[in-house]
Design a protein around this motif. Structure first.
Motif, PDB file in Angstrom:
ATOM      1  N   CYS A 235       4.409  -4.710   1.859  1.00  0.00           N
ATOM      2  CA  CYS A 235       5.524  -5.330   1.111  1.00  0.00           C
ATOM      3  C   CYS A 235       6.678  -4.323   1.085  1.00  0.00           C
ATOM      4  O   CYS A 235       6.478  -3.157   0.686  1.00  0.00           O
TER       5      CYS A 235
ATOM      6  N   GLU B 169      -1.989  -5.838   4.452  1.00  0.00           N
ATOM      7  CA  GLU B 169      -0.703  -6.464   4.101  1.00  0.00           C
ATOM      8  C   GLU B 169       0.256  -5.376   3.626  1.00  0.00           C
ATOM      9  O   GLU B 169      -0.177  -4.363   3.063  1.00  0.00           O
TER      10      GLU B 169
ATOM     11  N   THR C  57      10.993  -6.300  -2.846  1.00  0.00           N
ATOM     12  CA  THR C  57      10.624  -7.701  -2.646  1.00  0.00           C
ATOM     13  C   THR C  57       9.204  -7.909  -3.167  1.00  0.00           C
ATOM     14  O   THR C  57       8.442  -6.956  -3.366  1.00  0.00           O
ATOM     15  N   ASP C  58       8.791  -9.184  -3.365  1.00  0.00           N
ATOM     16  CA  ASP C  58       7.442  -9.528  -3.829  1.00  0.00           C
ATOM     17  C   ASP C  58       6.606 -10.185  -2.732  1.00  0.00           C
ATOM     18  O   ASP C  58       5.503 -10.653  -2.994  1.00  0.00           O
ATOM     19  N   GLU C  59       7.156 -10.253  -1.521  1.00  0.00           N
ATOM     20  CA  GLU C  59       6.442 -10.931  -0.440  1.00  0.00           C
ATOM     21  C   GLU C  59       5.519  -9.944   0.287  1.00  0.00           C
ATOM     22  O   GLU C  59       5.971  -8.894   0.762  1.00  0.00           O
ATOM     23  N   TRP C  60       4.216 -10.304   0.338  1.00  0.00           N
ATOM     24  CA  TRP C  60       3.224  -9.491   1.083  1.00  0.00           C
ATOM     25  C   TRP C  60       3.061 -10.114   2.472  1.00  0.00           C
ATOM     26  O   TRP C  60       2.710 -11.273   2.627  1.00  0.00           O
ATOM     27  N   ILE C  61       3.364  -9.246   3.456  1.00  0.00           N
ATOM     28  CA  ILE C  61       3.370  -9.703   4.846  1.00  0.00           C
ATOM     29  C   ILE C  61       2.060  -9.234   5.497  1.00  0.00           C
ATOM     30  O   ILE C  61       1.739  -8.031   5.457  1.00  0.00           O
TER      31      ILE C  61
END
Length: 1314
Positions: free
Chosen positions: A914, A912, A918-922
């Protein structure tokens, strides 16, 4: 004659009748008959001779003590059979008509104790012996381990008549014997026979000694007739029992069997000093006692020995000669040798035959005969001691010398009949010489009134006449003329007493008188009455009476009995007469027979019968056992009536009674029955209310005593069901005094009342017993596992439906691995609740649990196992997460697997990222990746990102591993750099035909451009070049010499460039040398010269190999190897041979393929020698390849090296090729190939399952080819994680995992079918 009776001390008991005043004083010989099988071959025997007191009284101080001795008896075969022989018992020449020549001699030890002595009887027999009887009993010797040794045997038992046995000694040759008999061997033994005279001084070999003797016997010197003692001492502190000592003369003569009046062996033990003392005393020594002696001491495995010498000196003057009679051991009155016996006659006994012995002089025959006729003469005249005879004859011949006083000497021996007369004649050379006659050394003086001896003179002859020869005249006679003396021996023969009237058989009945009458040829003759071979006792208290009138003799039995039946015989010196006496009983009449009766227990019992004759006693028997009268049984006999009375009968009085009249075969029989009402004795159970409580599953056995006569019939019942004795689980059994109920495994249904019924002809009885069965609880239901952790779980269950009649006290919990059969107890204290939490389980292992219920009776059966469960835990986080590469829109990350994976394994990784801010783990990958390197694509240019990786397994995701700093998505330029391997920094050498595979790594970003040049020119098309991002590979499949040279590698990134030089040298075998010629030949030497080869093989020449071949065989042999010069001298050639020579050149690759040979040959000749060389045809040893040992199918373990072996034979040497699945194996580092002496080996390093397959070994030469196949199967394998670690491509891992699952499934199906 019956076998001697054994006493408690192991000595034979003599069967000697009391000797009355008028009884004949004879001896008899008895040997155990063959049918008794007492004497066997090679068995040691003891001969015991008992002798009553002699007629001449002996003072108490001088009376010899009873002492058995051991003598050596030479035996032809085992002594068997009963023989009554009137011949004497000697070992000197014997002629009795049935002695045989001496075969292979065997020695046996016999013990002789003299019991009875009689008036000596003699007869004149030159080479024969007189008829004399001696009673001898043969018994085996004791074992070697007994306390009684051969040197100190136990004394014999006393004689029945109370006479004191006296010691029978073995006499050595008498000091007073004439010189003519001095060399004669003693009739029993002689101390001088240990060694021949010529061997006395020889050294005697002795075994290695230990240290048993603390004092050794010392040699000594004595004069003839003197005494000497030898002492040996042994310390017994470390000995558990008395040691064994043996005294020897010479090499083999054991003196333990020679004890007597001239030799005594003594031993003593001092308890304070603990020393054994052994003594050997020689008394009145003789000349032949001189020689070498030896003392041997043994104790278990210890041995000690000592030798010493004895010197016997002659008396200067006055010594008398040895008596020749000692050779025959004749007894004489008043002599020291009286009573001595020789038992060599026991060697071979046969039935006596009355034969007249011819009067011949054996000594004269032997003196005139040739040496090869001695054995035949000895056989003819019954001489058994041939060795002693030859020694005596040898010494006698040596002593023969011409006499100055006697023109003719006395004959060696004379023989005369009893009552006859004999003339002893000598012829004098000088008639004026004074002549004296001697008898046994005593001078014979003529007297006017005594006409016994008459002396006559006829010219030069001197005659002594002996009238009325008696047994006392049997002696040694000598005559002296001046200083000379000649001797002879007179034997007086007693005429046999013949039987004139034979005994007649007698048949009578008991209580009658028996008279046996016989008549002999002489009045007053001494005879002997025998019954069944045993002498009849005729004492005062004897049943037998003996009467004689003139020549008639009677044996009278006044009141005959049945025991008097037998064969009676009368024995005289001239024959034997026998008759059979039969004594029968009077007929028996039964007036009243016994009657069978039935009696109640406790009532009186009476049995009676009447028989005729009335005075016949009898015996009562019950069930075959003799009945003795006592307080309970009264037996009495009055005239014809025989009665047996019992006042109060018991159960034991029942049975079969028999009355047997003594002496008759008829019997009277009757049966007695005792009856008693039956009764059950329940009080023996000792339980309350006759109730027995038993736990289910245990064995119940109720034993209830019963009584009754006859034995009652017993029936067990439960309700209306009868319990039989044939039941398998529940059965009833009845015995003589009790009945039993047995339930092997009690059950709940066995509870109830059991009834016992007893019946017999006297009545009936019944009783009841109650049985109560208690049980354990039923097992609970299968437990449920509600929760599972890494090493724990939570379980619950329900109580059992049936508690076994007792409250549940608690539960036991057990667990096991699913694939195991071993359950383990988890709690030792009862668990009161219905929940439990097992701990300390192994992660990833399937488990099962079960429950036991417990009450006061015991533990229930286990419940059904729970469903299997597996404790699992997530892995630890991945390690060493780093950036591997960055481009304008991609980031490549790499990491290492977690330190702790756990039993659940590792399914893959989740990556993952990021974007910073941002705090979103893709998620970067939609599916899990099993690799530890991943490229994230589609990133914005010059963006900053954070990346993290999670390990995923069946238990879930692990903690993530995150990069510490953000990553800038932008490519960075890296100047190129070539990293040349160490082995390429120097000249790279390869042989022609080999593979060249060069890998040159480099670094640089972006991907560098790679260019190769050879000597400044582009490389040839035969050279393959393959470039990648990090290395460049040069590959030449088959190197040639033209590929040698300097290669330049250049790597360029934009304006940055880096170069490297590689030097490659391809070498080949050199060519053969040039101009090989023979420079000179001289002697056995040849000088050779040559030039270097034109082609050196692109490598310097390192040496030459010179070979030679004989023109006859043309087989080449190497003379010199690795020779550096171009000229050489070959030496040590064989003269006459013609040689050719050839030379190989050698470089670092090896020898040249061909050799240059000399055109001319060198003949090694010798001046004046011409050799024609034969022509030979060469044998063709070539053959195509043949496999002598094929490949075999092999199973290998993954990770462990495996080898395949086979052997091939071919000429010329074949080329070996290995193939896997028909594909040739070439330069694969996982394989190693060997070939040695035809044995071909393929080694597979740490194989994996995909290394399995069909392997082929192929051998090829010019004549053909051959191949063999085998199948290799690799068992075991690797986990997905281990394969990933090894860098195996994913498609191979996927193929391997599928094959593993397929093989496991097929194996499980095979096990299920089995």
């Amino acid at each position: 004659m019956p076998e001697p009776t054994k006493k408690d001390d192991g000595q034979p008991e003599e069967n000697v009748a009391p000797v009355s005043g008028d009884a004949p004083s004879e001896n008899s010989v008895e040997i155990t008959p063959k049918e008794a099988k007492v004497a066997t071959k090679d068995t040691e025997v003891i001969v015991t001779v008992t002798e009553p007191e002699a007629a001449v009284p002996i003072p108490a101080a001088e009376a010899p003590q009873p002492q058995p001795i051991i003598i050596v008896v030479t035996e032809i075969e085992p002594v068997e059979g009963e023989v009554t022989d009137t011949g004497p018992i000697v070992t000197e020449p014997v002629e009795n008509g049935h002695n045989e020549p001496e075969p292979t001699r065997a020695e046996k030890l016999v013990e002789v104790t003299e019991v009875k002595e009689e008036e000596p009887s003699t007869s004149k027999v030159p080479a024969s012996s007189l008829k004399k009887s001696a009673k001898t009993i043969v018994t085996p010797l004791k074992d070697k381990d007994d306390d009684v040794t051969a040197s100190t045997p136990s004394p014999p038992p006393p004689a029945e008549n109370g006479s004191t046995p006296k010691k029978l000694s073995i006499d050595l040759p008498n000091d007073s014997d004439p010189e003519s008999t001095r060399g004669r061997k003693d009739s029993v033994w002689s101390l001088g026979d240990g060694l021949p005279p010529e061997d006395i001084d020889k050294q005697i070999d002795t075994p290695p000694l230990s240290t048993l003797l603390i004092e050794r016997p010392q040699g000594g010197s004595i004069t003839v007739g003197g005494d000497i003692s030898f002492v040996a001492k042994v310390e017994a502190k470390d000995l558990l029992r008395k040691p064994t000592i043996k005294w020897f003369k010479g090499k083999w003569m054991d003196l333990a069997s020679k004890t007597g009046k001239h030799l005594q062996l003594k031993e003593s033990f001092d308890r304070f000093s603990k020393i054994h003392t052994f003594e050997m005393h020689i008394i009145k020594a003789k000349e032949n006692y001189a020689g070498n002696y030896r003392c041997e001491v043994t104790y278990k495995d210890k041995f000690d020995s000592c030798s010493f010498d004895l010197e016997v000196k002659e008396i200067p003057e006055g010594s008398q000669s040895i008596d020749i009679r000692s050779a025959f051991k004749r007894s004489s009155e008043g002599q020291d040798d009286a009573g001595e016996l020789d038992f060599s006659g026991l060697l071979k006994h046969r039935e006596h035959k009355q034969e007249e012995t011819p009067d011949v002089d054996v000594w004269e025959i032997l003196k005139k005969a040739r040496p090869d006729e001695y054995e035949k003469i000895a056989f003819t005249y019954g001489i058994t001691d041939l060795r002693g005879l030859l020694k005596r004859l040898k010494k006698t011949k040596k002593e023969e010398k011409k006499s100055e006083a006697f023109a003719k000497r006395l004959d060696p021996a004379y023989q005369a009949d009893k009552g006859g007369k004999i003339r002893l004649i000598v012829d004098l050379a000088d008639p004026t010489v004074e002549l004296k006659w001697y008898k046994n050394g005593q001078e014979i003086r003529p007297t006017p009134n005594n006409r016994k001896y008459i002396f006559e003179h006829k010219g030069t002859q001197r005659i002594m006449v002996i009238n009325n020869c008696q047994m006392s005249d049997d002696a040694a006679y000598s005559v002296t003329a001046g200083e000379e003396k000649c001797t002879t021996e007179l034997f007086v023969k007693e005429l046999p007493v013949n039987i004139v009237k034979e005994l007649e058989p007698v048949k009578t009945t008991v209580n009658e008188r028996i008279e046996l009458e016989c008549e002999v040829s002489e009045e007053g003759a001494k005879i002997k009455w025998m019954k069944n071979g045993v002498e009849v006792p005729t004492g005062v208290r004897s049943r037998y009476r003996v009467k004689s009138e003139g020549t008639k003799h009677w044996l009278i039995i006044d009141d005959a009995s049945k025991d008097d039946t037998g064969t009676y015989s009368l024995m005289a010196t001239g024959g034997t007469s026998q008759a059979h006496v039969q004594v029968d009983l009077k007929p028996l009449k039964i007036l009243m027979d016994l009657q069978s009766v039935t009696v109640l227990l406790g009532q009186p019992l009476k049995l009676n019968c009447e028989i005729y004759p009335g005075n016949v006693p009898g015996r009562w028997y019950k069930n075959g056992q003799l009945i003795q009268p006592n307080d309970h049984i009264n037996i009495f006999h009055k005239t014809k009536n025989h009665n047996l009375d019992i006042e109060s009968s018991t159960i034991h009085d029942a049975g079969d009674y028999t009355f047997v009249p003594e002496g008759y075969t008829q019997t009277l029989s009757a049966k007695v029955h005792i009856i008693d009402p039956p009764k059950v004795h329940l009080e023996a159970l000792n339980v309350q209310d006759n109730t027995v409580t038993i736990v289910a599953g245990n064995k119940l056995r109720l034993e209830i005593p019963i009584s009754g006569e006859p034995a009652p019939r017993v029936v067990w019942m439960k309700g209306e069901r009868v319990i039989l004795d044939t039941g398998s689980r529940v059965r009833a059994e009845t015995f003589a005094d009790h009945t039993s109920l047995t339930i092997d495994v009690t059950e709940r249904e066995d509870t109830g009342n059991y009834k016992i019924v007893l019946q017999n002809e006297a009545g009936e009885d019944t009783a009841c017993v109650k049985v109560k069965v208690v049980d354990i609880p039923d097992p609970p239901e299968a437990p449920l596992v509600t929760d599972v952790g890494g090493d724990w779980c939570t379980m619950t269950w329900e109580p059992p439906r049936y508690d076994g009649g007792s409250p549940i006290l608690g539960y036991f919990i057990e667990r096991k691995k699913k694939q195991s059969s071993r359950w383990m107890r988890l709690n030792f204290d009862l668990c009161k609740e219905t929940t439990f939490e097992p701990k300390k389980m192994i992660e990833g292992v399937p488990y099962e649990v079960r429950i036991f219920a417990v009450n006061a009776i015991g533990v229930s059966k286990p419940s059904e196992p729970s469903k299997s469960f597996i404790p699992l835990a997530v892995t630890s986080e991945p390690t060493m997460l780093v950036v591997d590469d960055v481009t304008d829109n991609t980031v490549t990350m790499k990491w290492r697997p977690p330190d702790t994976i756990g039993a659940a394994g590792l399914d893959g990784y989740q990556i993952e990222y990021c974007i910073e801010g941002t705090d979103e783990w893709i998620p970067a990958n939609k599916e899990l990746t099993e690799k530890t390197r991943y490229t994230i694509t589609g990133l914005p240019v010059e963006a900053k990102i954070l990346v993290r990786v999670k390990a995923i397994n069946a238990a879930g995701a692990s903690a993530p591993r995150t990069t510490q700093h953000s990553i800038l998505v932008k490519e960075v330029i890296e100047p190129p750099k070539i990293r040349i391997p160490r082995h390429l920094k120097q000249t790279y050498i390869r042989k022609v035909g080999e593979v060249v595979n060069l890998v040159v790594p480099f670094v640089g970003k972006p991907r560098p451009k790679v260019n190769w040049l050879k000597e400044g020119q582009p490389i040839e098309q035969t050279i393959s070049i393959r470039n990648s991002d990090c290395d460049s590979i040069m590959f030449i499949r088959k190197a040639e010499r033209k590929h040698s040279g300097k290669y330049e590698l250049s790597v360029q990134v934009e304006n940055h460039i880096d170069t490297a030089m590689l030097d490659i040298q391809i070498v080949d075998l050199p060519g053969p040398p040039q101009a090989v010629k023979i420079e000179e030949v001289w002697g056995n030497n040849v000088a050779l010269d040559w030039s270097p080869p034109k082609d050196s093989g692109n490598a310097p020449i390192t040496g030459y190999t010179i070979q030679k071949a004989d023109k006859k065989t043309m087989e080449w042999y190497t003379c010199v190897e690795h020779y550096h010069r171009t000229c050489i001298t070959i030496s040590d050639l064989v003269v006459g041979n013609e040689y050719f020579f050839r030379i190989y050149s050698e470089n670092m690759v090896g020898l040249s393929e061909n050799a240059t040979a000399t055109k001319d040959s060198a003949l090694i000749v010798k001046e004046g020698l011409q050799l024609k060389n034969p022509q030979y045809n060469d044998r063709d040893f070539t053959e195509p390849p043949t496999f002598t040992q094929p490949l075999i199918n092999t199973f290998a373990i993954a990770g462990y090296n495996a080898t395949l072996n086979c052997s091939v034979r071919a000429n010329p040497r074949p080329k070996v090729i290995w193939m896997k699945n028909k594909i040739t194996i070439i330069d694969d580092p996982r394989y190693r190939m060997f070939s040695n002496q035809g044995v071909c080996t393929l080694e597979i390093r740490k194989p994996s399952p995909f290394d399995g397959g069909v392997y082929t070994c192929k051998a090829v030469n010019d004549l053909g080819e051959a191949h063999v196949d085998c199948k290799l199967e690799v068992k075991g394998g690797f986990t997905f994680f281990e394969l990933m670690k090894r860098g195996v491509p994913l498609h191979l891992i996927d193929k391997y995992m599928n094959e593993s699952k397929t093989s496991e499934k097929s194996e499980s199906e095979k096990k299920g079918s089995n």
